[in-house]
Structure formats: C-alpha cells, structure tokens
Design a protein around this motif. Structure first.
Motif, mmCIF file in Angstrom:
data_model
loop_
_atom_site.group_PDB
_atom_site.id
_atom_site.type_symbol
_atom_site.label_atom_id
_atom_site.label_comp_id
_atom_site.label_asym_id
_atom_site.label_seq_id
_atom_site.Cartn_x
_atom_site.Cartn_y
_atom_site.Cartn_z
ATOM 1 N N GLY A 85 6.057 -2.678 -2.222
ATOM 2 C CA GLY A 85 5.245 -4.070 -2.188
ATOM 3 C C GLY A 85 4.304 -3.810 -1.058
ATOM 4 O O GLY A 85 3.022 -3.676 -1.586
ATOM 5 N N ARG A 86 4.523 -3.333 0.154
ATOM 6 C CA ARG A 86 3.446 -3.405 1.228
ATOM 7 C C ARG A 86 2.509 -2.427 1.046
ATOM 8 O O ARG A 86 1.477 -2.671 1.099
ATOM 9 N N LYS A 145 7.140 -10.086 -4.286
ATOM 10 C CA LYS A 145 7.192 -10.733 -3.008
ATOM 11 C C LYS A 145 6.568 -10.624 -2.143
ATOM 12 O O LYS A 145 6.166 -11.408 -1.070
ATOM 13 N N GLU A 192 9.534 1.126 -6.146
ATOM 14 C CA GLU A 192 9.432 -0.340 -6.057
ATOM 15 C C GLU A 192 8.610 -0.839 -4.781
ATOM 16 O O GLU A 192 8.999 -1.472 -3.897
ATOM 17 N N HIS A 249 11.205 -1.330 9.976
ATOM 18 C CA HIS A 249 10.299 -1.528 11.118
ATOM 19 C C HIS A 249 10.732 -2.671 12.034
ATOM 20 O O HIS A 249 10.092 -2.969 13.207
ATOM 21 N N GLY A 297 9.667 0.221 0.631
ATOM 22 C CA GLY A 297 9.848 0.594 2.047
ATOM 23 C C GLY A 297 8.722 1.374 2.528
ATOM 24 O O GLY A 297 8.736 2.005 3.574
ATOM 25 N N SER A 323 12.196 -1.707 4.991
ATOM 26 C CA SER A 323 10.878 -1.738 4.960
ATOM 27 C C SER A 323 10.238 -0.857 6.038
ATOM 28 O O SER A 323 10.596 -1.185 7.321
ATOM 29 N N TYR A 365 8.313 -11.147 13.232
ATOM 30 C CA TYR A 365 8.689 -9.773 13.603
ATOM 31 C C TYR A 365 8.227 -8.977 14.888
ATOM 32 O O TYR A 365 8.651 -7.991 15.010
ATOM 33 N N ARG A 388 4.080 -13.045 10.183
ATOM 34 C CA ARG A 388 4.703 -11.633 10.616
ATOM 35 C C ARG A 388 4.608 -11.598 12.080
ATOM 36 O O ARG A 388 5.591 -11.164 12.509
ATOM 37 N N TYR A 432 3.158 -9.818 2.397
ATOM 38 C CA TYR A 432 3.826 -10.773 3.171
ATOM 39 C C TYR A 432 2.843 -11.827 4.141
ATOM 40 O O TYR A 432 3.330 -11.943 5.394
HETATM 41 N N1 LLP Z 1 12.704 -3.523 -3.169
HETATM 42 C C1 LLP Z 1 13.749 -4.400 -2.550
HETATM 43 C C2 LLP Z 1 14.940 -4.294 -2.974
HETATM 44 C C3 LLP Z 1 13.486 -4.936 -1.217
HETATM 45 O O1 LLP Z 1 14.339 -5.663 -0.642
HETATM 46 C C4 LLP Z 1 12.103 -5.015 -0.785
HETATM 47 C C5 LLP Z 1 11.451 -5.546 0.210
HETATM 48 C C6 LLP Z 1 10.979 -3.807 -1.448
HETATM 49 C C7 LLP Z 1 11.480 -3.338 -2.524
HETATM 50 C C8 LLP Z 1 9.848 -3.856 -0.980
HETATM 51 O O2 LLP Z 1 9.643 -3.498 0.194
HETATM 52 P P1 LLP Z 1 8.111 -2.891 0.921
HETATM 53 O O3 LLP Z 1 7.721 -1.669 -0.026
HETATM 54 O O4 LLP Z 1 7.269 -4.016 0.699
HETATM 55 O O5 LLP Z 1 8.671 -2.562 2.268
HETATM 56 N N2 LLP Z 1 8.715 -9.750 5.155
HETATM 57 C C9 LLP Z 1 8.849 -8.425 5.712
HETATM 58 C C10 LLP Z 1 9.300 -7.388 4.793
HETATM 59 C C11 LLP Z 1 10.641 -7.592 3.954
HETATM 60 C C12 LLP Z 1 10.710 -7.051 2.844
HETATM 61 C C13 LLP Z 1 12.062 -7.396 2.022
HETATM 62 N N3 LLP Z 1 12.359 -6.413 0.922
HETATM 63 C C14 LLP Z 1 7.560 -7.966 6.347
HETATM 64 O O6 LLP Z 1 6.577 -8.815 6.304
HETATM 65 O O7 LLP Z 1 7.497 -6.841 6.735
#
Ligand code: LLP
Length: 416
Positions: free
Chosen positions: A266-267, A50, A264, A143, A222, A186, A307, A303, A372
């Motif tokens: 993303g960021r 995502k 897992e 955050h 996260g 996250s 946010y 963003r 994102y």
């Molecule tokens: N796993 C699950 C189940 C999640 O819901 C998410 C993010 C991740 C992994 C990845 O999280 P990360 O490592 O990217 O923090 N649009 C927002 C972030 C929303 C994240 C939603 N879920 C932003 O721009 O900060």
C-alpha cells in the motif's frame, strides 16, 4: 536536500490552491507508475487500496497491471467500480459483515481467511470461492505498535498453531486453498523479513500435503518508505525480492511445481506520490513557542496525531520570495483538540520543527501523504473532506470534489 518527491513544484501547487481552494491533496501519477514498475519482478502485485482508495487512482493503477486487495464491502464496491474483474480482487479481513458476504457471493470474490469462523460462515452462506489463509506467525513488527499485525496481541489472521486444523476443516468443507499469506506489519525491516521468510518456509513446508491446490505465496505489504529528508535511504527492492524469490524456489522444489510470489503493498506505491497543500491561517506565540496554525487538521491527515508519524513540511511564500530566515515552529490545525498537531512524537509529545519563517497566507506543504492520508480523513468537528487532484501529463485533474455541507448532512435529513 531534495524537498519534493512529486514532479510538480511550488508554482504548480500555488496555482492548484488558487483553482481548487485549500486544503487539498495533490497526487502525481508519475510516482505511482514508477513505484508499480519497481515491483515488476513480483508475479502479482496486489495493491492494498486502504492506503488510497479513490476509484480514479484505482482504475489508473489497474491499467498498469496490478491486482487489488479489499478489506471491506466498500472496498469491493470500489474495486468493481474501478473496473477490476472479480478474480483480480481478494477480500482480506478478520470478519465478514453481511454486505461483504452478499458481494462475495454475487461476484465470487476470492477470500483470505482471517479466522476459523469465517470458514463456517462461508459454508453457511453457500459460498464456494478460492481461498487464501492469512497466517499469524506468532510475531510481528511495524513503525508503530498500532500497525504491528502479528503476535499474540494482534487480532489478525489465523494463529500458526491453529493452522493445520483450519486447513483440514477447509478441505473437509470442499474449499481449495490457493494462497498462503503472511503480513506482519507496516514499515518492517530486513531482520524481521528474514524471520517472516523462515516462518513462511516452515509453515508451507509442513502443510504442503494438506494444500494440494496451493499456487501463490503472498508476502503481504509493509514495505517501508523514508519519510525523513535527512534519512536518505530507499528500500533495496532487488534484495527484498531476491530473499523472497529464493524462498519461493525452495518451496516450489518442496511441493514439486512452480509457486508464484505475490506482494501486497500500500504505502510503497502511494506514500511519496502526494502532498497535502494547506494555508497558514494564524501565526502566534504561546510563551516561548511559535505556532503556525493551518487550515488542515487530523481530520485530513491523521498519521501524526495517531502514530506520531513524521512528515516532511515545507513552506511556499505567498509573494513567491523568501527571506531565508528560519524559526522553530509547531504546526497545528483548526480542530477543537489539543492533539491536533502535525509536529508531535508517538507519545503525543509536541515538538517544534525548524521551518522557514512564515506568515498568514503562506502555503504549508505536508509531504509524502499519499498513503493513509485522504484515506483516513473524517468529518470530525464537521469539517468537510478535502478534494483530491491528480497530476498527469503536466496538468491537474480533480478526481474527488470537495465535500459540501449538504453532502455531509444528507443522511441526517429525514426527507421521506
Ligand atoms: N496487507 C495487509 C493484510 C495489511 O493489513 C496492510 C496494511 C497492507 C497489506 C499494506 O501495508 P503497507 O504496505 O501499506 O504498509 N494507517 C497506517 C498503516 C496501517 C496498515 C494496515 N494494514 C499508517 O498510516 O501507517
């Protein structure tokens, strides 16, 4: 101060804008490769697509050995199209729609259960796939409140008090639970991390007898990145991994066999890999405030408006030079919305930022937009999605073309 996290600089950005137009997303594959390498200690790194779901990025990342998370039917399609095998994909969501159920059935995609109803719906659809269960441990952190994914006000996962019932129900229906998963939000920190670790240990410890096929502990995503240039920190991944690995070892002892650790992110993998290059189209005074109006809006990078997220901003002068002079400026976009401002705080309060004195035609670069960024763009105000360009081995390749007006309108035209 190191302005750029990507390995290309002002000259290359200016050339890319000349070639592909403005605004545009410029990714650096080197940064993504490095971040994947940073995480190699984890048994499985499952990219939360995502954050940036372009299939060209996905297929490059697949070659680097990652697995993939999908939160919708569309993300399953993307993962398959990028060459992931069905068992490298896991569907993590709080509901199924019919398109997702069809794909899960057709390709036997493993599922992360986010609600008791999902179990019933799998059974009704005649689907038998390996399961994970996403646990809401009763607290969360992020955050921004909008990215806190745990606690009583979060819609995500199975409430910890319901877990035993769900696990028993899964066994009764003949499902194997291979993974227990917790993602509390996250941009978390070490204090919350230790809370998650003990919640995970407690949960797995108390459920061990009910999940005999358990293989994997997923710690979710996260991992934070530092968006501000004056906050020079980088998450201590070794420390993060060691905390989880120690818990993994204790849990392996508890169940009597080796449990694997999965992350897992993303960021962490994408954020620093990309800049959004834009052009300044107007410079104007509103009372005491100076505005730089650029040709990208929150339809491109959402963003800051959503946010109050901070992104570092720099300027590339069109004649290559700089006067060295600075100004306090507000950076805003072209949308017919007062909130279309890149320099704002979480409550929507507009703030100015010390930036180089700039003029129309200069480029304004918004940094660390790989996660994102393009992923959250929209066609609001009927603005077209910007192209995505990848920097690889010293050259730029277009990995998504700029959307055309015809493409934007195509589903609205009745040509039957
Ligand atoms: N796993 C699950 C189940 C999640 O819901 C998410 C993010 C991740 C992994 C990845 O999280 P990360 O490592 O990217 O923090 N649009 C927002 C972030 C929303 C994240 C939603 N879920 C932003 O721009 O900060």
């Amino acid at each position: 101060m190191q302005e750029y996290n990507v390995s290309f600089g002002e000259k290359e950005i200016a050339l890319a804008v000349e070639r592909f137009g403005s605004p545009l997303w410029l990714y650096d594959l080197n940064v993504i490769e490095k971040r994947i390498w940073d995480m190699r200690s984890f048994g499985v790194v499952r990219y939360a697509q995502k954050a940036a779901p372009n299939i060209n990025l996905l297929s490059k990342m697949r070659e680097l050995g990652i697995d993939i998370d999908a939160v919708s039917a569309g993300e399953i399609v993307r993962a398959l199209r990028a060459g992931f095998a069905p068992d490298q994909i896991r569907y993590t969501a709080d509901i199924f729609d019919s398109a997702a159920l069809d794909l899960i059935k057709e390709f036997s995609i493993p599922v992360n259960i986010g609600s008791p109803d999902m179990l019933i719906q799998l059974q009704e659809a005649g689907i038998k796939v390996p399961l994970a269960v996403r646990i809401n441990p009763g607290f969360g952190h992020g955050h921004s409140n909008k990215v806190n994914t745990g606690g009583e006000f979060s819609k995500h996962g199975v409430w910890h008090g319901e877990l035993e019932n769900v696990v028993k129900k899964a066994a009764e229906l003949g499902f194997d639970i291979e993974c227990l998963h917790m993602h509390i939000g996250s941009g978390s920190d070490y204090i919350h991390l230790s809370q998650v670790v003990s919640a995970m240990e407690h949960t797995v410890g108390s459920l061990a007898a009910l999940v005999p096929k358990l293989k994997i502990i997923s710690v979710g995503g996260g991992l934070p990145v530092s968006y501000k240039r004056d906050e020079v920190w980088h998450i201590d991944l070794e420390k993060y991994y060691n905390i989880w690995d120690a818990a993994r070892k204790r849990l392996s002892n508890c169940v009597g066999y080796y449990l694997q650790l999965e992350a897992e992110p993303g960021r962490y993998l994408l954020a620093e890999s990309c800049v959004l290059a834009t052009e300044i189209r107007a410079v104007k005074k509103m009372g005491k405030n100076l505005f730089y109006l650029i040709d990208a809006g929150f339809t491109d990078l959402m963003r800051p408006a959503f946010y109050g997220a901070y992104h570092h901003i720099s300027v590339i002068h069109k004649n290559g030079g700089t006067s060295g002079e600075e100004a306090d400026a507000i950076v805003a976009g072209p949308l017919c919305e007062s909130g279309d401002v890149f320099t704002q705080e979480e409550s929507g309060i507009v703030v100015s930022r010390k930036l180089p004195l700039a003029q129309v035609g200069d480029l304004l670069v918004i940094h660390d937009t790989g996660a994102y960024g393009a992923a959250m763009s929209s066609n609001y105000n009927s603005r077209l999605l910007a192209p995505e360009i990848l920097w690889e081995k010293g050259k730029f390749t277009q990995i998504r073309r700029r959307q055309t007006f015809e493409q934007m309108l195509s589903n609205e035209i009745d040509d039957e």
